[in-house]
Design a protein around this motif. Structure first.
Motif, PDB file in Angstrom:
ATOM      1  N   ALA A  65       8.337 -26.755   7.864  1.00  0.00           N
ATOM      2  CA  ALA A  65       8.332 -27.036   9.390  1.00  0.00           C
ATOM      3  C   ALA A  65       9.366 -26.253   9.774  1.00  0.00           C
ATOM      4  CB  ALA A  65       8.729 -28.728   9.211  1.00  0.00           C
ATOM      5  N   LYS A  66      10.558 -25.955   9.096  1.00  0.00           N
ATOM      6  CA  LYS A  66      11.349 -24.891   9.940  1.00  0.00           C
ATOM      7  C   LYS A  66      10.658 -23.658  10.071  1.00  0.00           C
ATOM      8  CE  LYS A  66      15.610 -25.317  10.241  1.00  0.00           C
ATOM      9  NZ  LYS A  66      16.606 -25.459  11.407  1.00  0.00           N
ATOM     10  N   ILE A  67      10.038 -23.040   9.293  1.00  0.00           N
ATOM     11  CA  ILE A  67       9.564 -21.713   9.352  1.00  0.00           C
ATOM     12  C   ILE A  67       8.309 -21.754  10.386  1.00  0.00           C
ATOM     13  CG2 ILE A  67       8.006 -19.982   7.954  1.00  0.00           C
ATOM     14  CD1 ILE A  67       9.751 -20.975   5.610  1.00  0.00           C
ATOM     15  N   THR A  68       7.298 -22.810  10.201  1.00  0.00           N
ATOM     16  CA  THR A  68       6.261 -22.677  11.102  1.00  0.00           C
ATOM     17  C   THR A  68       6.612 -23.256  12.247  1.00  0.00           C
ATOM     18  OG1 THR A  68       5.676 -24.963  10.090  1.00  0.00           O
ATOM     19  CG2 THR A  68       4.773 -22.936   8.978  1.00  0.00           C
ATOM     20  N   GLY A  69       7.634 -23.937  12.679  1.00  0.00           N
ATOM     21  CA  GLY A  69       7.999 -24.819  13.980  1.00  0.00           C
ATOM     22  C   GLY A  69       7.123 -26.033  13.738  1.00  0.00           C
ATOM     23  N   GLY A  70       6.651 -26.505  12.746  1.00  0.00           N
ATOM     24  CA  GLY A  70       5.551 -27.810  12.743  1.00  0.00           C
ATOM     25  C   GLY A  70       6.557 -28.893  12.970  1.00  0.00           C
ATOM     26  N   GLU A  71       5.867 -30.195  12.928  1.00  0.00           N
ATOM     27  CA  GLU A  71       6.800 -31.536  13.164  1.00  0.00           C
ATOM     28  C   GLU A  71       6.804 -32.156  11.847  1.00  0.00           C
ATOM     29  OE1 GLU A  71       8.670 -32.669  15.723  1.00  0.00           O
ATOM     30  OE2 GLU A  71       7.931 -30.675  16.856  1.00  0.00           O
ATOM     31  N   LEU A  72       7.735 -32.761  11.432  1.00  0.00           N
ATOM     32  CA  LEU A  72       8.097 -33.695  10.346  1.00  0.00           C
ATOM     33  C   LEU A  72       7.770 -35.155  10.903  1.00  0.00           C
ATOM     34  CD1 LEU A  72      11.387 -32.476   8.435  1.00  0.00           C
ATOM     35  CD2 LEU A  72       8.856 -32.419   7.726  1.00  0.00           C
ATOM     36  N   VAL A  73       7.017 -35.709   9.994  1.00  0.00           N
ATOM     37  CA  VAL A  73       6.722 -37.224  10.177  1.00  0.00           C
ATOM     38  C   VAL A  73       7.647 -37.887   9.385  1.00  0.00           C
ATOM     39  CG1 VAL A  73       5.257 -39.306   9.918  1.00  0.00           C
ATOM     40  CG2 VAL A  73       4.506 -36.896  10.398  1.00  0.00           C
ATOM     41  N   GLU A  74       8.799 -38.448   9.825  1.00  0.00           N
ATOM     42  CA  GLU A  74      10.035 -39.113   9.375  1.00  0.00           C
ATOM     43  C   GLU A  74       9.453 -40.674   9.027  1.00  0.00           C
ATOM     44  OE1 GLU A  74      13.852 -38.997  10.880  1.00  0.00           O
ATOM     45  OE2 GLU A  74      13.504 -36.799  11.366  1.00  0.00           O
ATOM     46  N   PRO A  75      10.068 -41.055   7.626  1.00  0.00           N
ATOM     47  CA  PRO A  75       9.763 -42.575   7.305  1.00  0.00           C
ATOM     48  C   PRO A  75      10.287 -43.082   8.402  1.00  0.00           C
ATOM     49  CG  PRO A  75      11.262 -41.448   5.795  1.00  0.00           C
ATOM     50  CD  PRO A  75      10.753 -40.411   6.821  1.00  0.00           C
ATOM     51  N   ALA A  76       9.801 -44.704   8.451  1.00  0.00           N
ATOM     52  CA  ALA A  76      10.333 -45.680   9.482  1.00  0.00           C
ATOM     53  C   ALA A  76      11.615 -45.813   9.042  1.00  0.00           C
ATOM     54  CB  ALA A  76       9.221 -46.711   9.563  1.00  0.00           C
ATOM     55  N   GLU A  77      12.519 -46.109   9.603  1.00  0.00           N
ATOM     56  CA  GLU A  77      14.075 -46.657   9.574  1.00  0.00           C
ATOM     57  C   GLU A  77      14.057 -48.197   8.912  1.00  0.00           C
ATOM     58  OE1 GLU A  77      17.967 -45.841   8.970  1.00  0.00           O
ATOM     59  OE2 GLU A  77      16.363 -44.527   9.697  1.00  0.00           O
ATOM     60  N   PRO A  78      14.255 -48.388   7.804  1.00  0.00           N
ATOM     61  CA  PRO A  78      14.448 -49.876   7.350  1.00  0.00           C
ATOM     62  C   PRO A  78      15.186 -50.700   7.991  1.00  0.00           C
ATOM     63  CG  PRO A  78      15.553 -48.621   5.868  1.00  0.00           C
ATOM     64  CD  PRO A  78      15.054 -47.477   6.729  1.00  0.00           C
ATOM     65  N   ALA A  79      14.908 -51.887   8.334  1.00  0.00           N
ATOM     66  CA  ALA A  79      15.702 -52.819   9.046  1.00  0.00           C
ATOM     67  C   ALA A  79      16.197 -54.036   8.375  1.00  0.00           C
ATOM     68  CB  ALA A  79      15.081 -53.159  10.409  1.00  0.00           C
ATOM     69  N   PRO A  80      17.551 -54.276   8.373  1.00  0.00           N
ATOM     70  CA  PRO A  80      17.536 -55.890   7.730  1.00  0.00           C
ATOM     71  C   PRO A  80      16.941 -56.935   8.087  1.00  0.00           C
ATOM     72  CG  PRO A  80      19.413 -55.305   9.079  1.00  0.00           C
ATOM     73  CD  PRO A  80      18.579 -54.133   9.177  1.00  0.00           C
ATOM     74  N   ALA A  81      16.883 -57.906   7.095  1.00  0.00           N
ATOM     75  CA  ALA A  81      15.990 -58.984   7.502  1.00  0.00           C
ATOM     76  C   ALA A  81      16.648 -60.091   8.247  1.00  0.00           C
ATOM     77  CB  ALA A  81      15.564 -59.969   6.136  1.00  0.00           C
ATOM     78  N   LEU A  82      16.340 -60.301   9.400  1.00  0.00           N
ATOM     79  CA  LEU A  82      16.981 -61.345  10.074  1.00  0.00           C
ATOM     80  C   LEU A  82      16.685 -62.776   9.746  1.00  0.00           C
ATOM     81  CD1 LEU A  82      15.868 -59.913  13.766  1.00  0.00           C
ATOM     82  CD2 LEU A  82      18.012 -59.459  12.522  1.00  0.00           C
TER      83      LEU A  82
END
Length: 261
Positions: free
Chosen positions: A218-235
């Motif tokens: 992604a750094k070389i090509t300028g592409g976008e990274l799909v980041e995993p969803a941030e886990p949230a604590p159980a309410l």
């Protein structure tokens, strides 16, 4: 494999020659230090403080610092003369059940293979440890320092596992929470543990190298990274446990994938 140490196991008056081999091999992904301004590699140089100049590696030795600041040079020949009985001997101190050893103290493992003429007493020690469920707590000098270690059987061979000394283990202090849980929450947690029992560790893989490749691409090509969803604590802990148990049951009922013809 390359021999890393050779010597004797001493159990009472029995002396058993062994050779140690590294039992593990890590595969780290190396990142290099660079100069952020231009991306060039950064070198580390050995500078003599007294002469304020770089010196070659062959002129680098080791020394022991005295309380008054003086340095006592120590050569490899000096260190080879250390008056340690464990320098060439795994000194067995006693035997304890394996479960009595807290895994937090585990260090580096080595294969301890029999030396010349040691097959019979070696096999005897392996089988005796396996039959009793005990391990041999020992002392041995490795890598220029004395270590606590244990000898344990594994697939017909001895493993020498170094251990941390007790003063190397940190006190957790007040890190443990003091919040109580309900009987229902505990019951569901036990059910979830039973539902998720069993895992083939050999099928679990390190994803870091692949993720790093994606980042570099992604750094070389300028592409976008799909980041995993941030886990949230159980309410709602109880609701989360109940849904986790249901999900585990659905996964358990799912038919296994058939191998392709």
């Amino acid at each position: 494999m390359k021999v890393t140490w050779s010597g004797m196991i001493q159990v009472g008056l029995v002396m058993l020659p062994i050779r140690l081999y590294a039992a593990t091999e890590e595969h780290p992904v190396r990142l290099h230090e660079i100069h952020v301004a231009d991306g060039s590699r950064v070198e580390h140089r050995r500078i003599c403080k007294a002469e304020n100049r770089e010196i070659p590696y062959e002129q680098v030795g080791r020394g022991y610092a005295l309380p008054d600041g003086r340095m006592v040079p120590l050569t490899e020949e000096d260190l080879a003369r250390l008056p340690l009985p464990t320098k060439r001997t795994v000194n067995v101190l006693g035997f304890v059940p394996f479960e009595d050893i807290d895994p937090i103290s585990f260090g580096r493992p080595y294969y301890a293979a029999p030396g010349p003429g040691a097959d019979r007493p070696y096999t005897l020690l392996v089988e005796a440890l396996a039959r009793t469920g005990n391990v041999a707590v020992s002392k041995v000098a490795l890598r220029s320092r004395e270590r606590l270690a244990l000898l344990r059987p594994r697939h017909g061979i001895l493993i020498l596992q170094t251990l941390l000394w007790q003063d190397e283990l940190r006190d957790p202090g007040d890190l443990a929470p003091s919040t109580p849980v309900t009987d229902r929450e505990l019951e569901l947690a036990e059910v979830l543990i039973r539902k998720l029992a069993g895992i083939n560790v050999g099928e679990v893989h390190d994803e870091y190298a692949h993720a790093l490749e994606q980042l570099v691409d992604a750094k070389i090509t300028g592409g976008e990274l799909v980041e995993p969803a941030e886990p949230a604590p159980a309410l709602d802990l109880l609701a989360a446990l109940e849904e986790s148990v249901r999900a585990a049951e659905r996964e358990h009922r799912r038919p296994a994938a058939r191998p392709r013809p």
